[in-house]
Design a protein around this motif. Structure first.
Motif, PDB file in Angstrom:
ATOM      1  N   LEU A 272      -4.736  -1.104  -5.223  1.00  0.00           N
ATOM      2  CA  LEU A 272      -4.321  -2.742  -4.917  1.00  0.00           C
ATOM      3  C   LEU A 272      -4.337  -3.538  -6.166  1.00  0.00           C
ATOM      4  O   LEU A 272      -5.814  -3.761  -6.575  1.00  0.00           O
ATOM      5  CB  LEU A 272      -4.837  -3.300  -3.720  1.00  0.00           C
ATOM      6  CG  LEU A 272      -4.173  -4.505  -3.002  1.00  0.00           C
ATOM      7  CD1 LEU A 272      -2.832  -3.969  -2.282  1.00  0.00           C
ATOM      8  CD2 LEU A 272      -5.113  -5.131  -2.058  1.00  0.00           C
TER       9      LEU A 272
ATOM     10  N   THR B  48       0.773  -1.303  -0.084  1.00  0.00           N
ATOM     11  CA  THR B  48      -0.054  -0.112   0.128  1.00  0.00           C
ATOM     12  C   THR B  48       0.913   1.268  -0.136  1.00  0.00           C
ATOM     13  O   THR B  48       0.332   2.432  -0.591  1.00  0.00           O
ATOM     14  CB  THR B  48      -0.864   0.008   1.270  1.00  0.00           C
ATOM     15  OG1 THR B  48      -0.165  -0.106   2.561  1.00  0.00           O
ATOM     16  CG2 THR B  48      -2.085  -0.836   1.189  1.00  0.00           C
TER      17      THR B  48
ATOM     18  N   GLU C  49      -1.972  -8.580  -5.806  1.00  0.00           N
ATOM     19  CA  GLU C  49      -1.620  -8.507  -4.445  1.00  0.00           C
ATOM     20  C   GLU C  49      -2.806  -8.634  -3.358  1.00  0.00           C
ATOM     21  O   GLU C  49      -2.649  -9.352  -2.478  1.00  0.00           O
ATOM     22  CB  GLU C  49      -1.540  -6.921  -4.516  1.00  0.00           C
ATOM     23  CG  GLU C  49      -0.280  -6.225  -5.192  1.00  0.00           C
ATOM     24  CD  GLU C  49      -0.041  -4.886  -5.143  1.00  0.00           C
ATOM     25  OE1 GLU C  49       0.946  -4.284  -5.040  1.00  0.00           O
ATOM     26  OE2 GLU C  49      -1.118  -4.248  -5.286  1.00  0.00           O
TER      27      GLU C  49
END
Lengths: 479, 162
Positions: A180, A161, A184
């Motif tokens: 994201l 992040t 991920e």
């Protein structure tokens, strides 16, 4: 004039930064006065001046290698207001929340398992050769592995992040610079069941320690105080955003739903000559009675409920121990911390299943402002960043009230209570007695580097002085 | 545990405190043309979770700035060392190696590359000129050891130190 004896525990171990505990004894070895001193200061608030505002969310991460994400997010929230953004896009807010929950989870887990569990599992006065993380590895290797893997999970969320582990850039004024990816997301989702199981077993460990040792927990650094945290508009625990609520020792509201942009109308800081760490207090109660605590214990005391089911169930059990009144036991911080870990894991799972995290609308825009305050509930408590920026985009004012600073008075009182109970009248001061002092301070998980706005690691020693302020040979313990 | 990778290089230190950032600076420099066998990590300090990453690799190279070390750098074999009381979130590289071996049965060979630094006390994100020169020397040394032209199977030379 009577002679006094001075014991100095310098610096306090297994906390971040440099602290010194001094205990003043009279001729009968009774404790007269105890203080936690902070002896490092570098003035970060001046350093930040004249820097362009958009650099601030990255630069403030230099404050501390332990909680850079907390400073990154608090500064970003302040800079949102500087660029005139009062509401982020859904993707931006959820990416920041994911980062924040990852940070709190990994910080709490490391503190509990690697710094505190040796005291809790082996006893405060156990042999120091066993009462350390090596003892945990030898006797409970599954706990050590669990801690490493939970910590790694949180760190990987931060990396995904914030973009990177050092000087992350994920949060920017007005939003975030990435979303994201599906890859991920799936990377984290595959480990969620394990994280949920482990977070609940960690909660059981902390809860059972408290319940099984209730007499000791209740008699150890247990003192009345006010408590402060952010809460959501409906009174729920909210670690990322909300308004300020303070309650007194009985649970009565001191102030509620205060917009933190005006925190300075309600909170003040006192300077004392013997410590570089300031002493904040609630303005209308004055500096003698207005001090308060922050952090996991305070957050659970101030909030009405938690909006995730397992953590809320744990909260109700936690509150039941004190009949719904505020819990003032310093050692209950550990239980509260593990309830927050459960909450963070639940929140992380909810967020990972939210398609907003794959959104492309990352940054909001608004009309440029000159002043902004950003507040988050960091692992150690309420973190306040306040900036003013001139027309040439340079920072002209910075004020930081970091989590550990709020707890300054409480940590001093905790030391005093424990010193009087375990050291007073003792003919010989042992390592185990000194460890009791450190257990009291460690319960607050202080980050003294942050609190003094300093950087870096400090050497670790323990010193003992006699009635004439001479250092006593042989009392340097173990570090 | 997944298949082992070849080399993990962890550079650690605070880039906001002058030459303390030598480790992360080397990681950044190596990242420009990173060979496939090399995994790069950087952080402010070493912490417990690094033990898991170490266990996934055949070789780990810890890179840190040193205050009093050999100029321009030192390179030595590292052995695991049991930990005393854990005083902080930060770990020594020997302790990370110890955790990797104890908790994850790692057989990873380990080295410590210490790059000599000079200025550590100010809030400044810039290496001193002498530290920058030492960084370049350390970089050249590693590139030699990595046999950079043999990007798939390299490195071949680094084991001679063990």
């Amino acid at each position: 004039m009577s002679k006094t004896r001075v014991i100095e525990v310098e610096p306090v171990t297994r906390v971040e930064g440099h602290g010194k505990i001094s205990i003043h004894l009279d001729e009968d070895n009774n404790v007269q006065e105890s203080r936690l001193h902070i002896v490092e200061f570098r003035g970060f608030e001046r350093f930040i001046q004249n820097r362009p505002y958009w650099e601030v969310p990255v630069i403030v991460q230099r404050l501390c290698g332990i909680c850079p994400v907390s400073h990154h997010l608090a500064a970003s929230k302040a800079m949102d207001l500087i660029v005139g953004v009062k509401k982020l896009t859904p993707t931006a807010e959820k990416m920041r929340r994911l980062m924040h929950y990852g940070q709190i989870m990994q910080s709490h887990v490391l503190h509990f398992f690697h710094l505190c569990s040796p005291d809790l599992l082996f006893g405060f006065d156990a042999d120091p050769r066993k009462r350390n993380v090596m003892g945990i590895i030898d006797e409970k290797p599954e706990l050590a592995v669990q801690a490493v893997m939970m910590r790694k999970f949180g760190q990987e969320i931060i990396k995904a992040t914030a973009g990177k582990k050092i000087h992350g850039t994920g949060a920017i004024p007005g939003g975030v610079n990435k979303n994201l990816s599906i890859g991920e997301r799936d990377f984290f989702l595959k480990d969620m069941e394990q994280m949920k199981t482990w977070s609940l077993s960690a909660l059981d460990l902390a809860k059972n320690f408290t319940r099984d040792n209730f007499e000791k927990v209740g008699g150890f650094a247990n003192f009345n105080s006010s408590h402060l945290s952010m809460v959501r508009e409906d009174g729920a625990l909210d670690l990322y955003h909300g308004n300020l609520r303070a309650i007194d020792a009985s649970g009565n509201i001191i102030f509620n739903q205060i917009d933190y942009q005006r925190y300075y109308d309600h909170l003040m800081e006192e300077v004392r000559s013997w410590s570089y760490m300031k002493f904040p207090f609630i303005k209308k109660r004055g500096h003698l009675d207005g001090w308060y605590r922050v952090g996991p214990l305070s957050r659970l005391n101030t909030c009405g409920f938690i909006d995730t089911p397992k953590a809320d169930k744990a909260l109700q059990e936690f509150k039941g121990v004190t009949g719904g009144k505020p819990n003032h036991m310093s050692l209950a911080y550990h239980w509260a911390r593990m309830i927050e870990v459960v909450h963070c894991v639940e929140k992380i799972e909810d967020l990972l299943n939210d398609p907003d995290l794959q959104g492309d609308d990352l940054v909001a825009h608004g009309e440029r402002q000159e002043e902004g305050v950003g507040v988050i509930e960091a692992p150690r408590g309420t973190l306040i960043h306040h900036y003013k920026v001139d027309e040439s985009d340079q920072v002209t004012f910075c004020n930081l009230i970091v989590s550990t600073t709020h707890n300054n008075e409480a940590m001093n009182l905790a030391v005093s209570k424990v010193a009087k109970k375990y050291l007073s009248g003792q003919p010989k001061i042992t390592e185990a007695m000194l460890n009791h002092l450190e257990v009291a301070v460690r319960a607050y998980d202080p980050c003294l580097s942050c609190a003094t706005h300093a950087l870096g690691q400090m050497p670790l020693t323990v010193e003992l002085y006699d009635a004439n302020n001479n250092k006593i040979d042989g009392m340097s313990t173990a570090l | 545990m997944s298949e082992k990778n070849k080399i993990l290089l962890i550079g650690y230190g605070n880039p906001g405190r002058q030459d303390d950032g030598l480790g992360p600076a080397l990681v950044e420099k190596l990242g420009v043309n990173k060979p496939g066998f090399l995994t790069l990590e950087s952080n402010y300090q070493l912490t417990v979770e690094d033990a898991y990453d170490v266990a996934l690799h055949e070789i780990v190279i810890f890179v840190d700035a040193v205050i009093d070390g050999k100029i321009p750098y030192s390179f030595q074999v590292l052995h695991p060392r049991g930990m005393g009381p854990l005083l902080s979130h930060s770990l020594a590289p020997q302790s990370v190696l110890y955790l990797a071996r104890t908790l994850f049965c790692a057989t990873t060979k380990a080295y410590l590359l210490g790059i000599r630094g000079y200025e550590f006390d100010q809030f400044e994100e810039k290496l001193s000129s002498k530290a920058g020169a030492n960084l370049n020397a350390a970089y050249d040394f590693l590139i030699q050891q990595f046999d950079i032209n043999n990007t798939e199977s390299g490195p071949v030379n680094i084991d001679i130190f063990y």
